[in-house]
Motif scaffolding. Structure first.
Motif, PDB file in Angstrom:
ATOM      1  N   PHE A  13       0.803  -1.213   0.000  1.00 19.92           N
ATOM      2  CA  PHE A  13       0.000   0.000   0.000  1.00 19.92           C
ATOM      3  C   PHE A  13       0.837   1.264   0.000  1.00 19.92           C
ATOM      4  O   PHE A  13       0.315   2.357  -0.047  1.00 19.92           O
ATOM      5  CB  PHE A  13      -0.900  -0.002   1.243  1.00 19.92           C
ATOM      6  N   ALA A  14       2.158   1.152   0.070  1.00 16.12           N
ATOM      7  CA  ALA A  14       2.984   2.319   0.328  1.00 16.12           C
ATOM      8  C   ALA A  14       3.242   3.181  -0.890  1.00 16.12           C
ATOM      9  O   ALA A  14       3.637   4.316  -0.764  1.00 16.12           O
ATOM     10  CB  ALA A  14       4.315   1.888   0.931  1.00 16.12           C
ATOM     11  N   ALA A  15       3.014   2.656  -2.089  1.00 14.98           N
ATOM     12  CA  ALA A  15       3.362   3.418  -3.280  1.00 14.98           C
ATOM     13  C   ALA A  15       2.635   4.741  -3.354  1.00 14.98           C
ATOM     14  O   ALA A  15       3.129   5.702  -3.913  1.00 14.98           O
ATOM     15  CB  ALA A  15       3.064   2.582  -4.526  1.00 14.98           C
ATOM     16  N   ALA A  16       1.432   4.811  -2.763  1.00 15.96           N
ATOM     17  CA  ALA A  16       0.646   6.041  -2.815  1.00 15.96           C
ATOM     18  C   ALA A  16       1.367   7.198  -2.136  1.00 15.96           C
ATOM     19  O   ALA A  16       1.108   8.353  -2.434  1.00 15.96           O
ATOM     20  CB  ALA A  16      -0.720   5.821  -2.166  1.00 15.96           C
ATOM     21  N   ALA A  17       2.259   6.897  -1.205  1.00 11.74           N
ATOM     22  CA  ALA A  17       2.960   7.954  -0.493  1.00 11.74           C
ATOM     23  C   ALA A  17       4.121   8.519  -1.301  1.00 11.74           C
ATOM     24  O   ALA A  17       4.589   9.612  -1.025  1.00 11.74           O
ATOM     25  CB  ALA A  17       3.473   7.435   0.852  1.00 11.74           C
ATOM     26  N   GLY A  18       4.633   7.778  -2.281  1.00  6.78           N
ATOM     27  CA  GLY A  18       5.717   8.279  -3.119  1.00  6.78           C
ATOM     28  C   GLY A  18       6.995   8.561  -2.367  1.00  6.78           C
ATOM     29  O   GLY A  18       7.635   9.593  -2.598  1.00  6.78           O
ATOM     30  N   CYS A  19       7.406   7.685  -1.449  1.00  5.60           N
ATOM     31  CA  CYS A  19       8.632   7.905  -0.686  1.00  5.60           C
ATOM     32  C   CYS A  19       9.853   7.463  -1.496  1.00  5.60           C
ATOM     33  O   CYS A  19       9.822   6.428  -2.156  1.00  5.60           O
ATOM     34  CB  CYS A  19       8.583   7.138   0.626  1.00  5.60           C
ATOM     35  N   ARG A  20      10.916   8.242  -1.424  1.00  3.93           N
ATOM     36  CA  ARG A  20      12.128   7.926  -2.176  1.00  3.93           C
ATOM     37  C   ARG A  20      13.336   8.535  -1.465  1.00  3.93           C
ATOM     38  O   ARG A  20      13.221   9.560  -0.784  1.00  3.93           O
ATOM     39  CB  ARG A  20      12.041   8.485  -3.600  1.00  3.93           C
ATOM     40  N   ARG A 214      11.491  11.096  13.054  1.00  2.00           N
ATOM     41  CA  ARG A 214      11.348   9.690  12.677  1.00  2.00           C
ATOM     42  C   ARG A 214      10.370   9.539  11.521  1.00  2.00           C
ATOM     43  O   ARG A 214       9.468  10.362  11.338  1.00  2.00           O
ATOM     44  CB  ARG A 214      10.879   8.861  13.876  1.00  2.00           C
ATOM     45  N   LEU A 215      10.543   8.462  10.784  1.00  2.00           N
ATOM     46  CA  LEU A 215       9.761   8.210   9.581  1.00  2.00           C
ATOM     47  C   LEU A 215       9.317   6.761   9.527  1.00  2.00           C
ATOM     48  O   LEU A 215      10.083   5.851   9.851  1.00  2.00           O
ATOM     49  CB  LEU A 215      10.603   8.527   8.340  1.00  2.00           C
ATOM     50  N   LEU A 216       8.085   6.564   9.094  1.00  2.00           N
ATOM     51  CA  LEU A 216       7.575   5.256   8.705  1.00  2.00           C
ATOM     52  C   LEU A 216       7.375   5.295   7.197  1.00  2.00           C
ATOM     53  O   LEU A 216       6.572   6.089   6.703  1.00  2.00           O
ATOM     54  CB  LEU A 216       6.253   4.952   9.402  1.00  2.00           C
ATOM     55  N   ALA A 217       8.125   4.495   6.469  1.00  2.00           N
ATOM     56  CA  ALA A 217       8.029   4.443   5.007  1.00  2.00           C
ATOM     57  C   ALA A 217       8.051   2.977   4.585  1.00  2.00           C
ATOM     58  O   ALA A 217       9.111   2.418   4.277  1.00  2.00           O
ATOM     59  CB  ALA A 217       9.176   5.207   4.358  1.00  2.00           C
TER      60      ALA A 217
END
Length: 240
Positions: A13-20, A214-217
């Motif tokens: 489900f994480a692709a929607a966030a666009g993290c890179r 902190r980050l959750l990705a």
């Protein structure tokens, strides 16, 4: 192992966030971008008190068939984990706007507000926010501003030796995208602000915090751990 299992469970489900991950001027950052139409929310406290962690937010969302596609800490807080400045959650104001100068980074004016919901994402300097009184579904105040109408905060200095792991948010000029960044190396305010202005191209950006950042990705198999946090923001997506 439990944390790793949770991260892996979130991966679809994480692709929607666009993290890179990216490198700018020799410093490593992780940047996540969210569109105005996505389900971005703030989280501070539930029925049992302050959440304090990504896991606690996840546990509450799970009961509703939802999960976090991405999350990070979203502003400074008192020892009881309550927000320092303005805090609005689902249109309900829980803490008032603070416009006076004060100690610490929050009081290093100008500071600002991240206001979002109903199809818009905005970073607004606090005095302007007070004058305009925009309607926000969610809002969190922090400081200092990193970028103000295209200019870096006047107190920032190139080459400053004050370096921390830092995180913050910038919004596009049309209010349709927000960029959430965390440094993966210690960085000073000047260089962190330049990331938003010169790399991400935003005209207004706001500092969230340092040291505790902190980050959750999940798409990067990343869940930062540490002591309890105050306000957090997260992109809510359906659980498989």
């Amino acid at each position: 192992m439990l944390r790793l299992a949770l991260v892996l469970a979130l991966l679809p489900f994480a692709a929607a966030a666009g993290c890179r991950d990216m490198v700018f001027d020799g410093t490593s950052y992780t940047v996540c971008d969210v569109g105005a139409g996505q389900d971005l929310r703030l989280f501070d406290a539930g029925a049992d008190g302050a959440y304090g962690s990504f896991n606690a937010v996840e546990a509450e969302l799970a009961a509703q068939g939802e999960t976090l596609g991405f999350a990070m800490n979203a502003g400074m807080y008192h020892p009881d984990l309550s927000p320092v400045g303005l805090y609005i959650e689902d249109y309900q104001q829980k803490k008032p706007l603070v416009t006076r100068a004060g100690p610490g980074n929050f009081g290093l004016l100008p500071n600002g507000v991240f206001c979002f919901g109903d199809g818009v994402l905005r970073v607004v300097e606090s005095l302007r926010f007070k004058a305009e009184a925009p309607r926000c579904r969610y809002a969190t105040q922090s400081g200092p501003m990193l970028v103000i109408e295209g200019s870096l905060h006047p107190m920032f200095r190139a080459g400053s030796e004050s370096r921390q792991i830092r995180n913050g948010v910038g919004a596009s000029a049309d209010g349709q995208r927000a960029y959430f960044a965390i440094s993966n190396q210690a960085v000073n305010f000047y260089d962190f602000a330049r990331l938003f202005r010169d790399k991400l191209g935003v005209t207004n950006a706001l500092y969230f915090d340092g040291k505790i950042s902190r980050l959750l990705a999940p798409d990067l198999a990343r869940m930062d751990a540490g002591f309890p946090m105050g306000p957090m923001l997260g992109l809510v997506v359906p659980r498989g």
